[in-house]
Write a protein that holds these residues in place. Sequence first.
Motif, PDB file in Angstrom:
ATOM      1  N   THR A  53      -6.781   4.090  -9.621  1.00 24.66           N
ATOM      2  CA  THR A  53      -5.607   4.018 -10.594  1.00 24.66           C
ATOM      3  C   THR A  53      -4.559   3.847  -9.756  1.00 24.66           C
ATOM      4  OG1 THR A  53      -5.286   6.419 -10.725  1.00 24.66           O
ATOM      5  CG2 THR A  53      -6.779   5.536 -11.862  1.00 24.66           C
ATOM      6  N   ALA A  54      -3.355   2.917 -10.887  1.00 23.43           N
ATOM      7  CA  ALA A  54      -1.998   2.751 -10.098  1.00 23.43           C
ATOM      8  C   ALA A  54      -1.087   2.680 -11.352  1.00 23.43           C
ATOM      9  CB  ALA A  54      -2.032   1.684  -9.320  1.00 23.43           C
ATOM     10  N   LEU A  55       0.079   3.016 -11.328  1.00 20.49           N
ATOM     11  CA  LEU A  55       1.057   2.523 -12.396  1.00 20.49           C
ATOM     12  C   LEU A  55       1.904   1.315 -11.838  1.00 20.49           C
ATOM     13  CD1 LEU A  55       2.655   6.353 -12.772  1.00 20.49           C
ATOM     14  CD2 LEU A  55       0.931   4.917 -14.251  1.00 20.49           C
ATOM     15  N   ALA A 140      -3.626  -7.544 -11.505  1.00 21.51           N
ATOM     16  CA  ALA A 140      -3.752  -8.171 -10.168  1.00 21.51           C
ATOM     17  C   ALA A 140      -2.808  -7.636  -9.057  1.00 21.51           C
ATOM     18  CB  ALA A 140      -3.146  -9.662 -10.496  1.00 21.51           C
ATOM     19  N   ALA A 141      -1.681  -7.196  -9.597  1.00 21.72           N
ATOM     20  CA  ALA A 141      -0.617  -6.503  -8.803  1.00 21.72           C
ATOM     21  C   ALA A 141      -1.017  -5.292  -8.042  1.00 21.72           C
ATOM     22  CB  ALA A 141       0.712  -6.384  -9.446  1.00 21.72           C
ATOM     23  N   ALA A 142      -1.914  -4.464  -9.014  1.00 21.36           N
ATOM     24  CA  ALA A 142      -2.312  -3.384  -8.652  1.00 21.36           C
ATOM     25  C   ALA A 142      -3.554  -3.485  -7.751  1.00 21.36           C
ATOM     26  CB  ALA A 142      -3.133  -2.413  -9.694  1.00 21.36           C
ATOM     27  N   LEU A 143      -4.504  -4.605  -7.778  1.00 14.68           N
ATOM     28  CA  LEU A 143      -5.527  -4.762  -7.057  1.00 14.68           C
ATOM     29  C   LEU A 143      -5.056  -5.421  -5.570  1.00 14.68           C
ATOM     30  CD1 LEU A 143      -8.659  -4.804  -6.361  1.00 14.68           C
ATOM     31  CD2 LEU A 143      -8.532  -7.200  -7.516  1.00 14.68           C
ATOM     32  N   TYR A 144      -4.120  -6.045  -5.565  1.00 18.69           N
ATOM     33  CA  TYR A 144      -2.985  -6.621  -4.197  1.00 18.69           C
ATOM     34  C   TYR A 144      -2.899  -5.368  -3.451  1.00 18.69           C
ATOM     35  CZ  TYR A 144      -2.636 -11.461  -4.600  1.00 18.69           C
ATOM     36  OH  TYR A 144      -2.821 -13.168  -4.822  1.00 18.69           O
ATOM     37  N   VAL A 145      -2.157  -4.347  -3.863  1.00 18.21           N
ATOM     38  CA  VAL A 145      -1.903  -2.923  -3.386  1.00 18.21           C
ATOM     39  C   VAL A 145      -2.822  -2.221  -3.076  1.00 18.21           C
ATOM     40  CG1 VAL A 145      -0.312  -0.978  -3.595  1.00 18.21           C
ATOM     41  CG2 VAL A 145       0.495  -3.318  -4.647  1.00 18.21           C
ATOM     42  N   LEU A 146      -3.998  -2.218  -3.787  1.00 15.29           N
ATOM     43  CA  LEU A 146      -5.263  -1.195  -3.556  1.00 15.29           C
ATOM     44  C   LEU A 146      -5.785  -2.156  -2.208  1.00 15.29           C
ATOM     45  CD1 LEU A 146      -7.307   0.781  -3.963  1.00 15.29           C
ATOM     46  CD2 LEU A 146      -8.532  -0.899  -5.637  1.00 15.29           C
ATOM     47  N   ALA A 147      -5.898  -3.215  -2.107  1.00 10.73           N
ATOM     48  CA  ALA A 147      -6.547  -4.025  -0.850  1.00 10.73           C
ATOM     49  C   ALA A 147      -5.913  -3.433   0.074  1.00 10.73           C
ATOM     50  CB  ALA A 147      -6.394  -5.429  -1.104  1.00 10.73           C
ATOM     51  N   GLU A 148      -4.564  -3.492   0.262  1.00 13.73           N
ATOM     52  CA  GLU A 148      -3.556  -2.957   1.437  1.00 13.73           C
ATOM     53  C   GLU A 148      -3.885  -1.365   1.755  1.00 13.73           C
ATOM     54  OE1 GLU A 148      -2.407  -5.130   3.269  1.00 13.73           O
ATOM     55  OE2 GLU A 148      -2.761  -6.847   2.211  1.00 13.73           O
TER      56      GLU A 148
END
Length: 270
Positions: A53-55, A140-148
């Motif tokens: 999860t992310a905000l 999409a933004a959350a998945l980019y950050v999750l990947a990192e």
Amino acid sequence: MTGAGAPQSAGWVARRLRELLERDGDAVRVRRGRILAAQGAVSAVKVAAGEATALVRGSRARPYRVSVITPVLGGQEWRTLARALGTQPVFGAALLAGAFPPEVERVFGVLGLRLLPERLGDLVLNCSCPDWGDPCKHAAAALYVLAETLAGDPMLLAEWLGRPRGELLAELRRHARAPRAVVDGAAALAEPDPPGVAEPDMPSEPAAFWRAPALPEPPEPGDTGRAAALAGPPPAAGAAEAAGAEEAADLAELLAPLYERLADTGHRGR
């Protein structure tokens, strides 16, 4: 966007997740999501079994809540993985050191399991925003950050797939310390006891000591029942251990090419 402290061997995890997002996602929304991620709009990233999860800050004052859901592996699958990885010193040492070499994914594949999604549709992306895009720019933004995040802390990937890092590391250490079967040389050279023959009691009279006991009658030709009785039952102890050893040998044979490749890579890097 790759963090400076991320292990090099785990950068491929972030790259794979970015590639499937950019390949399968809506190009416009994915581009906007990449911009949001670069602007620091994603915060409070948390990874748990089956869900990250992310905000994400958007046009409204209140950030949107995004969740990225993936299937988890079962307990038996994780035990098999821990045995396969922990008993191979190079794999076990890499994981215990916090690295995540790409060969680990091949081990998953040999066992018929999946480490990373193969397409975006393997994940469920939810966002509290009103955009029904799949994915929306916030997801999409959350998945980019999750990947990192996963690249910087590879053991979070195991937690996302359902195995707490403490349990996985403990299993890897246990298999790494498990002693191999050692042959006792003295026991191997000793004369084995004849099967099925009980040792006679000592005679009560001294003179009887020098008299040989009566030998059992030899079995009649074709009397397989009596011969089997004299030989005693076949040894059943250790059958489970033998089956486990055979299974481990088969697994080691399957993993041998990956192990050699990873070992060669380590030697060339020195």
